[in-house]
Design a protein around this motif. Structure first.
Motif, PDB file in Angstrom:
ATOM      1  N   SER A  99      94.552-113.322  -8.846  1.00  0.00           N
ATOM      2  CA  SER A  99      93.437-114.171  -8.432  1.00  0.00           C
ATOM      3  C   SER A  99      92.225-114.007  -9.334  1.00  0.00           C
ATOM      4  O   SER A  99      91.214-114.679  -9.146  1.00  0.00           O
ATOM      5  CB  SER A  99      93.047-113.839  -6.995  1.00  0.00           C
ATOM      6  OG  SER A  99      92.616-112.501  -6.908  1.00  0.00           O
ATOM      7  N   VAL A 100      92.336-113.129 -10.302  1.00  0.00           N
ATOM      8  CA  VAL A 100      91.213-112.871 -11.203  1.00  0.00           C
ATOM      9  C   VAL A 100      91.238-113.867 -12.354  1.00  0.00           C
ATOM     10  O   VAL A 100      92.246-113.981 -13.063  1.00  0.00           O
ATOM     11  CB  VAL A 100      91.272-111.432 -11.749  1.00  0.00           C
ATOM     12  CG1 VAL A 100      90.139-111.194 -12.738  1.00  0.00           C
ATOM     13  CG2 VAL A 100      91.212-110.434 -10.598  1.00  0.00           C
ATOM     14  N   ILE A 101      90.133-114.549 -12.536  1.00  0.00           N
ATOM     15  CA  ILE A 101      90.028-115.490 -13.646  1.00  0.00           C
ATOM     16  C   ILE A 101      89.774-114.693 -14.921  1.00  0.00           C
ATOM     17  O   ILE A 101      88.853-113.888 -14.990  1.00  0.00           O
ATOM     18  CB  ILE A 101      88.897-116.502 -13.424  1.00  0.00           C
ATOM     19  CG1 ILE A 101      89.235-117.405 -12.235  1.00  0.00           C
ATOM     20  CG2 ILE A 101      88.675-117.345 -14.677  1.00  0.00           C
ATOM     21  CD1 ILE A 101      88.166-118.429 -11.925  1.00  0.00           C
ATOM     22  N   ILE A 102      90.589-114.961 -15.925  1.00  0.00           N
ATOM     23  CA  ILE A 102      90.473-114.230 -17.164  1.00  0.00           C
ATOM     24  C   ILE A 102      90.737-115.198 -18.305  1.00  0.00           C
ATOM     25  O   ILE A 102      91.490-116.165 -18.155  1.00  0.00           O
ATOM     26  CB  ILE A 102      91.456-113.037 -17.173  1.00  0.00           C
ATOM     27  CG1 ILE A 102      91.134-112.044 -18.282  1.00  0.00           C
ATOM     28  CG2 ILE A 102      92.894-113.513 -17.245  1.00  0.00           C
ATOM     29  CD1 ILE A 102      91.851-110.722 -18.127  1.00  0.00           C
ATOM     30  N   ARG A 103      90.118-114.965 -19.434  1.00  0.00           N
ATOM     31  CA  ARG A 103      90.253-115.878 -20.552  1.00  0.00           C
ATOM     32  C   ARG A 103      91.256-115.408 -21.595  1.00  0.00           C
ATOM     33  O   ARG A 103      91.453-116.065 -22.601  1.00  0.00           O
ATOM     34  CB  ARG A 103      88.893-116.116 -21.194  1.00  0.00           C
ATOM     35  CG  ARG A 103      88.202-114.870 -21.700  1.00  0.00           C
ATOM     36  CD  ARG A 103      86.759-115.181 -22.068  1.00  0.00           C
ATOM     37  NE  ARG A 103      86.716-116.155 -23.137  1.00  0.00           N
ATOM     38  CZ  ARG A 103      85.715-117.014 -23.304  1.00  0.00           C
ATOM     39  NH1 ARG A 103      84.703-117.017 -22.456  1.00  0.00           N
ATOM     40  NH2 ARG A 103      85.723-117.851 -24.299  1.00  0.00           N
ATOM     41  N   THR A 104      91.878-114.283 -21.360  1.00  0.00           N
ATOM     42  CA  THR A 104      92.833-113.721 -22.319  1.00  0.00           C
ATOM     43  C   THR A 104      94.197-114.364 -22.129  1.00  0.00           C
ATOM     44  O   THR A 104      94.816-114.206 -21.075  1.00  0.00           O
ATOM     45  CB  THR A 104      92.945-112.203 -22.144  1.00  0.00           C
ATOM     46  OG1 THR A 104      91.646-111.632 -22.177  1.00  0.00           O
ATOM     47  CG2 THR A 104      93.813-111.603 -23.226  1.00  0.00           C
ATOM     48  N   ARG A 105      94.677-115.037 -23.148  1.00  0.00           N
ATOM     49  CA  ARG A 105      95.912-115.806 -22.993  1.00  0.00           C
ATOM     50  C   ARG A 105      97.112-114.912 -22.708  1.00  0.00           C
ATOM     51  O   ARG A 105      98.052-115.327 -22.024  1.00  0.00           O
ATOM     52  CB  ARG A 105      96.169-116.680 -24.212  1.00  0.00           C
ATOM     53  CG  ARG A 105      96.239-115.939 -25.540  1.00  0.00           C
ATOM     54  CD  ARG A 105      96.360-116.937 -26.690  1.00  0.00           C
ATOM     55  NE  ARG A 105      96.266-116.306 -27.997  1.00  0.00           N
ATOM     56  CZ  ARG A 105      97.299-115.877 -28.676  1.00  0.00           C
ATOM     57  NH1 ARG A 105      98.502-115.998 -28.174  1.00  0.00           N
ATOM     58  NH2 ARG A 105      97.128-115.316 -29.849  1.00  0.00           N
ATOM     59  N   GLN A 106      97.089-113.693 -23.189  1.00  0.00           N
ATOM     60  CA  GLN A 106      98.224-112.790 -22.960  1.00  0.00           C
ATOM     61  C   GLN A 106      98.371-112.402 -21.497  1.00  0.00           C
ATOM     62  O   GLN A 106      99.417-111.903 -21.084  1.00  0.00           O
ATOM     63  CB  GLN A 106      98.076-111.528 -23.812  1.00  0.00           C
ATOM     64  CG  GLN A 106      98.248-111.753 -25.301  1.00  0.00           C
ATOM     65  CD  GLN A 106      96.974-112.199 -25.994  1.00  0.00           C
ATOM     66  OE1 GLN A 106      95.964-112.509 -25.359  1.00  0.00           O
ATOM     67  NE2 GLN A 106      97.007-112.232 -27.321  1.00  0.00           N
ATOM     68  N   GLU A 107      97.338-112.622 -20.706  1.00  0.00           N
ATOM     69  CA  GLU A 107      97.364-112.248 -19.297  1.00  0.00           C
ATOM     70  C   GLU A 107      97.900-113.361 -18.401  1.00  0.00           C
ATOM     71  O   GLU A 107      97.970-113.195 -17.184  1.00  0.00           O
ATOM     72  CB  GLU A 107      95.954-111.862 -18.831  1.00  0.00           C
ATOM     73  CG  GLU A 107      95.368-110.646 -19.547  1.00  0.00           C
ATOM     74  CD  GLU A 107      96.146-109.378 -19.250  1.00  0.00           C
ATOM     75  OE1 GLU A 107      96.673-109.246 -18.126  1.00  0.00           O
ATOM     76  OE2 GLU A 107      96.230-108.518 -20.154  1.00  0.00           O
ATOM     77  N   TYR A 108      98.272-114.479 -18.991  1.00  0.00           N
ATOM     78  CA  TYR A 108      98.814-115.574 -18.199  1.00  0.00           C
ATOM     79  C   TYR A 108     100.332-115.483 -18.160  1.00  0.00           C
ATOM     80  O   TYR A 108     100.976-115.199 -19.167  1.00  0.00           O
ATOM     81  CB  TYR A 108      98.349-116.920 -18.753  1.00  0.00           C
ATOM     82  CG  TYR A 108      96.925-117.213 -18.339  1.00  0.00           C
ATOM     83  CD1 TYR A 108      95.847-116.562 -18.942  1.00  0.00           C
ATOM     84  CD2 TYR A 108      96.642-118.107 -17.314  1.00  0.00           C
ATOM     85  CE1 TYR A 108      94.549-116.794 -18.536  1.00  0.00           C
ATOM     86  CE2 TYR A 108      95.341-118.359 -16.904  1.00  0.00           C
ATOM     87  CZ  TYR A 108      94.301-117.684 -17.519  1.00  0.00           C
ATOM     88  OH  TYR A 108      93.011-117.916 -17.107  1.00  0.00           O
ATOM     89  N   ASP A 109     100.893-115.731 -16.974  1.00  0.00           N
ATOM     90  CA  ASP A 109     102.316-115.491 -16.749  1.00  0.00           C
ATOM     91  C   ASP A 109     103.179-116.709 -17.060  1.00  0.00           C
ATOM     92  O   ASP A 109     104.359-116.564 -17.386  1.00  0.00           O
ATOM     93  CB  ASP A 109     102.543-115.098 -15.285  1.00  0.00           C
ATOM     94  CG  ASP A 109     101.698-113.899 -14.890  1.00  0.00           C
ATOM     95  OD1 ASP A 109     100.890-114.014 -13.954  1.00  0.00           O
ATOM     96  OD2 ASP A 109     101.861-112.838 -15.536  1.00  0.00           O
ATOM     97  N   TYR A 110     102.622-117.880 -16.900  1.00  0.00           N
ATOM     98  CA  TYR A 110     103.397-119.104 -17.065  1.00  0.00           C
ATOM     99  C   TYR A 110     102.661-120.067 -17.984  1.00  0.00           C
ATOM    100  O   TYR A 110     101.438-120.167 -17.935  1.00  0.00           O
ATOM    101  CB  TYR A 110     103.635-119.780 -15.701  1.00  0.00           C
ATOM    102  CG  TYR A 110     104.183-118.850 -14.643  1.00  0.00           C
ATOM    103  CD1 TYR A 110     103.347-118.298 -13.677  1.00  0.00           C
ATOM    104  CD2 TYR A 110     105.531-118.514 -14.616  1.00  0.00           C
ATOM    105  CE1 TYR A 110     103.829-117.444 -12.711  1.00  0.00           C
ATOM    106  CE2 TYR A 110     106.030-117.661 -13.649  1.00  0.00           C
ATOM    107  CZ  TYR A 110     105.177-117.121 -12.700  1.00  0.00           C
ATOM    108  OH  TYR A 110     105.662-116.264 -11.752  1.00  0.00           O
TER     109      TYR A 110
END
Length: 121
Positions: A99-110
């Motif tokens: 639920s944490v908004i983050i701008r790091t693309r590596q932290e996105y799962d899909y």
């Protein structure tokens, strides 16, 4: 699965709205975001929105782009106004379980496939 759509060719100063529909195990998705990648450049964060509606924008998007979400349709939108030539890129939809908004693309799962936006000057 994320399906992005809405890209196209637009003149500078014009508007375009991108859509991203999530399907499958959507219950795992919380934050959804948009990234873009211009030719020869790295993929960069544009905007993100949480399940509760919190939003975060990159400086380049503030005041011109608006991200919204329709939870019933599992769809997010990116309304882009006052488009500039430097907005030309392939725009990617992404999602993460946190639920944490983050701008790091590596932290996105899909990730979805990109949709191309071309702004002519």
């Amino acid at each position: 699965q994320l399906q992005a759509s809405g890209g196209g060719l637009v003149q500078a100063g014009g508007s375009l709205t991108l859509s991203c529909a999530a399907s499958g195990r959507t219950f795992r998705i919380n934050v959804m975001g948009w990234f873009r990648q211009a030719p020869g450049k790295e993929r960069e964060f544009v905007a993100a929105i949480s399940l509760s509606g919190d939003k975060y924008y990159a400086d380049s998007a503030k005041g011109r782009f608006t991200m919204s979400r329709d939870n019933a349709r599992n769809t997010v939108y990116l309304q882009m106004k006052s488009l500039k030539a430097e907005d030309t890129a392939i725009y990617y939809c992404a999602a993460r379980r946190s639920s944490v908004i983050i701008r790091t693309r590596q932290e996105y799962d899909y990730w979805g496939q990109g949709t191309e936006v071309t702004v002519s000057s």
